[in-house]
Every structure is written in structure tokens, then in C-alpha cells.
Design a protein around this motif. Sequence first.
Motif, PDB file in Angstrom:
ATOM      1  N   ASP A 209     -38.927 -49.995  11.299  1.00  0.00           N
ATOM      2  CA  ASP A 209     -37.868 -49.672  10.341  1.00  0.00           C
ATOM      3  C   ASP A 209     -37.112 -50.890   9.835  1.00  0.00           C
ATOM      4  N   GLU A 210     -37.125 -51.996  10.591  1.00  0.00           N
ATOM      5  CA  GLU A 210     -36.432 -53.207  10.160  1.00  0.00           C
ATOM      6  C   GLU A 210     -37.310 -54.084   9.267  1.00  0.00           C
ATOM      7  N   ILE A 211     -38.583 -53.702   9.098  1.00  0.00           N
ATOM      8  CA  ILE A 211     -39.513 -54.524   8.331  1.00  0.00           C
ATOM      9  C   ILE A 211     -39.916 -53.759   7.077  1.00  0.00           C
ATOM     10  N   THR A 212     -39.062 -53.822   6.059  1.00  0.00           N
ATOM     11  CA  THR A 212     -39.342 -53.182   4.775  1.00  0.00           C
ATOM     12  C   THR A 212     -39.030 -54.175   3.661  1.00  0.00           C
ATOM     13  N   TYR A 213     -39.662 -53.957   2.508  1.00  0.00           N
ATOM     14  CA  TYR A 213     -39.590 -54.921   1.413  1.00  0.00           C
ATOM     15  C   TYR A 213     -39.125 -54.238   0.133  1.00  0.00           C
ATOM     16  N   GLY A 214     -37.838 -54.382  -0.157  1.00  0.00           N
ATOM     17  CA  GLY A 214     -37.303 -53.856  -1.402  1.00  0.00           C
ATOM     18  C   GLY A 214     -37.027 -52.375  -1.407  1.00  0.00           C
ATOM     19  N   VAL A 215     -37.217 -51.710  -0.289  1.00  0.00           N
ATOM     20  CA  VAL A 215     -36.918 -50.284  -0.178  1.00  0.00           C
ATOM     21  C   VAL A 215     -36.122 -50.047   1.099  1.00  0.00           C
ATOM     22  N   GLU A 216     -35.430 -48.946   1.136  1.00  0.00           N
ATOM     23  CA  GLU A 216     -34.692 -48.541   2.332  1.00  0.00           C
ATOM     24  C   GLU A 216     -35.452 -47.427   3.030  1.00  0.00           C
ATOM     25  N   GLN A 217     -35.688 -47.600   4.307  1.00  0.00           N
ATOM     26  CA  GLN A 217     -36.374 -46.567   5.080  1.00  0.00           C
ATOM     27  C   GLN A 217     -35.361 -45.514   5.512  1.00  0.00           C
ATOM     28  N   THR A 218     -35.693 -44.243   5.307  1.00  0.00           N
ATOM     29  CA  THR A 218     -34.824 -43.140   5.713  1.00  0.00           C
ATOM     30  C   THR A 218     -35.299 -42.576   7.041  1.00  0.00           C
ATOM     31  N   SER A 219     -34.364 -42.377   7.955  1.00  0.00           N
ATOM     32  CA  SER A 219     -34.703 -41.779   9.243  1.00  0.00           C
ATOM     33  C   SER A 219     -34.803 -40.269   9.098  1.00  0.00           C
ATOM     34  N   LEU A 220     -35.932 -39.719   9.521  1.00  0.00           N
ATOM     35  CA  LEU A 220     -36.164 -38.289   9.367  1.00  0.00           C
ATOM     36  C   LEU A 220     -35.084 -37.463  10.064  1.00  0.00           C
TER      37      LEU A 220
END
Length: 383
Positions: A209-220
Motif C-alpha cells: 500500500d505504500e508503493i503506489t505511483y500517482g494514485v491513492e490506494q483505498t483500503s477495502l
Amino acid sequence: MTDFDFAARVGRVEPSATLAISNLANELEADGIDVVDLSVGEPDFDTPDNIKQAAEASLEAGDTGYTSSNGIPELREAIADKLRADDIDCTADNVVVTPGGKQALYELFHTLIDQGDEVVLLDPAWVSYEAQAKMAGADLSRVDLSPYGFQLEPALDDLAGAVSDDTELLVVNSPSNPTGAVYSDAALEGVRDLAVEHDVTVISDEMYDEITYGVEQTSLGSLEGMGDRTLTVNGFSKAYAMTGWRLGYFCAPEDFVSQAGKIQSHSVSCAVNFVQHAGVEALRNTDEAVGEMRDAFRERRDMLADLFADHGVDVPVGDGAFYMMLPVDEDDQAWCEGAIEEAHVATVPGSAFGTPGYARLSYAASQERLQEGVERLAEHDYI
């Protein structure tokens, strides 16, 4: 020689394909052959110094004994703080600290799954999901995301056809290993709707979850209606370059924690004491180091995609993790074996993840090594 009557559970699973390729690479290197190893999902960075120093201080303070089985209070509180920042309703009482993410998954599967229960996987799926489910006695139902560029949102109708009132568990991994896909909010809301409709529990593996590029990861687990049916898994291996430290965790409703805690207490007892203290430091004081690693991974991803494009190969590019799925021959196992034996480039066959016709590449390697790997594959006509 004793003829062992092996348990059925070990006959249901195969050895890890990732580790098998890695072992072959190690054998070649032991013979003096230079192998570009793109097979293992392990950051090539060292653990940040402040984390190592926290472990050293913990050792000096004498933190070498058992801890409470579910983890030291400071780390469980720090994890709960992190999850609340992700909009998950979580307290320390919802957290169990484990020796690595695999142990967390093992406890979740074995707490929830009985013989013959149905588990739904999204393919390509990390190899250990299948193994863990089968060891717990599950029957698998699989949904292929490859026709949709490895995205979940356009595959929701297919998922709806796989999930039913007979489904016990659905496993969602975003950002994804092996594709790097980060699922959209609309996709996760579709998962939520199916889970609520059919009363299904969902494992949300958020290791990247800390390794994303230009997007925000949403927690289910942050979505309405998912707090009491989501088992959130995470850990320290990827974001903090702590693979060898073996530190993970899960967040679950308290009644689930009380049952899963039985497995933890009777198997591994607890995670390593001083490693847990290092985990507190990792969560609280490493934003800069994590950001530097993330930026390096993004540069490598973009460079690798460009290198393949230069050779006329279109590779789906994910918005997270540090993997690519390279389209290869239908017999991807033979392709991967040939690539390591002839080009000396180690990859993992897509069939190991439930999706033949691809090879997973990890770009957790220097730009120089990535370029060398592509050049070797091209020279030996593998791309």
C-alpha cells in the motif's frame, strides 16, 4: 527407510515457484554465471538506518524474551494509528502482530476455512494464496483478470458469477502481486456490494500500500459495510525493505482475533521482540526513506516499460508494487526455464499465479541490471 504416510494437506500444494526459480539462479551463480535475477519480490535497498538503530537499542535494552502473543502494545497501537489514517476503524485490540505476512495469512485461512469451503481468488493471484487455501482444505473458484488488462472493475460481472451464498472467503490484493494493479474505488465498491449481498468475508492484502505511483490506494475495510467482514493484512517487508526481519500483521474484529490468537499462540508464539520495536520506528519515522524508494521504483518501472516498447513489446504497466507481467509464449514455464538457462535472466512463470502466457518480472533491481536483463532477452530472441 520409513515410508511416511504424508498428510493430505501437503499433497495439495506445490513448492513456491518463485523460490524454485530463485534457487536455480543461485545454483547458476554458484557456478560462476552472472544471472540477472528479476524473480524475487524483494527490495534491493537496505533497511533504513533508523530502523536498524531502533533494533540495536532494543537489544541493548534487553528486549530478547517472549512478548505477549499478539504483539507488544506499542507496535499494536502504532499499527492501529496507521490503519485509522487509512480510514479503517481499528484499535490495538483488533491487531495481531505476526512473523511476516505469510503467517498472518496462514492464521486467517486456518481460522476461517473448513474442508470444502469455497475461496475465490482473482487471477493472477500471488502463489501463496492458493497454497494457503488448499492447506486449509478449501475448494477454489478463480476469476481471470488478464482479459481486462489485470484490472478488476471491468471484471466485476465475472466476479459476480463466481461469488455466491456458498462462498466463504474472497481474497483481494491491491496493489497487486504479480501485476502491480491498483484497483479503483468503483472496483472495491463492487467487491463490497457482492460481499454484503452474499455475506462473504474478504481478505484485503495491502502489503504494497505504500508503493503506489500517482494514485491513492483505498483500503477495502474503510468502505461502508466492510468493517466487520474485512481481514486486513499488511507488513513491513516491502515498504521498509525488511524482508528478512519477518514482521507482519492483520487487523480483524475482536471475536476473530480471539480465535486466530489460538493458532498464533500454539505455533509461533509471537513475533521477535526487538524486531517489533524496530517496527514501531518504521511506522513512525520513515516517510522520507519510503518516499525515496518509491521514487526509485517508479523510475525503474517507466524505464523498463520503455525498454520493452523499444523492442515492440507492449507490457501492462501497473500503478503500484514493483512487478510487471510480460506477455510470453503460451508455455510460460518453458519460456522462463529457457530465459534463465540461455539468457541467464530469472523470471517467474505466469502459470504459477494462475495466468499462463506471462512471466512476472520484479523491477526491484538497479536500472543497470534491468537494462542488462532486457538486452539479454532480446539477444536470445525471448522478446
